[in-house]
Scaffold this motif. Sequence first.
Motif, PDB file in Angstrom:
ATOM      1  N   GLU A  98       0.844  -1.196   0.000  1.00  0.00           N
ATOM      2  CA  GLU A  98       0.000   0.000   0.000  1.00  0.00           C
ATOM      3  C   GLU A  98       0.880   1.247   0.000  1.00  0.00           C
ATOM      4  OE1 GLU A  98      -3.610  -1.923   2.632  1.00  0.00           O
ATOM      5  OE2 GLU A  98      -2.401  -0.316   3.480  1.00  0.00           O
ATOM      6  N   HIS A  99       0.617   2.137  -0.924  1.00  0.00           N
ATOM      7  CA  HIS A  99       1.353   3.400  -1.022  1.00  0.00           C
ATOM      8  C   HIS A  99       0.560   4.484  -0.296  1.00  0.00           C
ATOM      9  CE1 HIS A  99       4.342   2.029  -4.038  1.00  0.00           C
ATOM     10  NE2 HIS A  99       3.412   1.115  -4.233  1.00  0.00           N
ATOM     11  N   HIS A 100       1.209   5.147   0.663  1.00  0.00           N
ATOM     12  CA  HIS A 100       0.572   6.184   1.475  1.00  0.00           C
ATOM     13  C   HIS A 100       1.407   7.458   1.424  1.00  0.00           C
ATOM     14  CE1 HIS A 100      -2.282   3.499   3.611  1.00  0.00           C
ATOM     15  NE2 HIS A 100      -1.336   2.599   3.418  1.00  0.00           N
ATOM     16  N   THR A 101       0.810   8.554   1.855  1.00  0.00           N
ATOM     17  CA  THR A 101       1.500   9.827   2.025  1.00  0.00           C
ATOM     18  C   THR A 101       1.179  10.329   3.421  1.00  0.00           C
ATOM     19  OG1 THR A 101       1.198  10.282  -0.323  1.00  0.00           O
ATOM     20  CG2 THR A 101       1.818  12.139   1.073  1.00  0.00           C
ATOM     21  N   ASP A 102       2.231  10.680   4.187  1.00  0.00           N
ATOM     22  CA  ASP A 102       1.999  11.147   5.557  1.00  0.00           C
ATOM     23  C   ASP A 102       1.620  12.634   5.561  1.00  0.00           C
ATOM     24  OD1 ASP A 102       4.370  12.532   5.189  1.00  0.00           O
ATOM     25  OD2 ASP A 102       5.533  11.331   6.609  1.00  0.00           O
TER      26      ASP A 102
END
Length: 134
Positions: free
Chosen positions: A40-44
């Motif tokens: 899963e690709h996330h952005t904080d």
Amino acid sequence: MSEIAGQTGLRAGASAVVNESYSFACMRCGHGWEQSYEIEHHTDAAGHEFVLYVADGKVVPSPLSKPECHHCDSHVVRIMRPGRVASARDAAHRPSRVPPPAGPVEVPGAEGEEREHHHWHLSDLLHPFQRKAS
């Protein structure tokens, strides 16, 4: 090895999910296994990207950072493309196609002719390679 799963089934905040599978072989005990991961690709909040590896519905550490054998707890593990362990298992259970052993070799010659046993010497074998000095 990778496959984009699209936007379905994303966890909260995931922008994309990639499915990857790996084969693993422990170099200590020989145990082999395969595992599929949803990456899963996330952005904080600060805008930095990060990924989460999910296996069997649980977030797990990256299998590429420090893989561990589930059989002997060794960290000397080889990571391979998917299907390598399964193909090795299939080959181990498949009957081998070994040709039958060859029979005695017949020496061409006259029937019933006695052949003198020749004892080879190293000089006999090297004779073709010797040149006369001129």
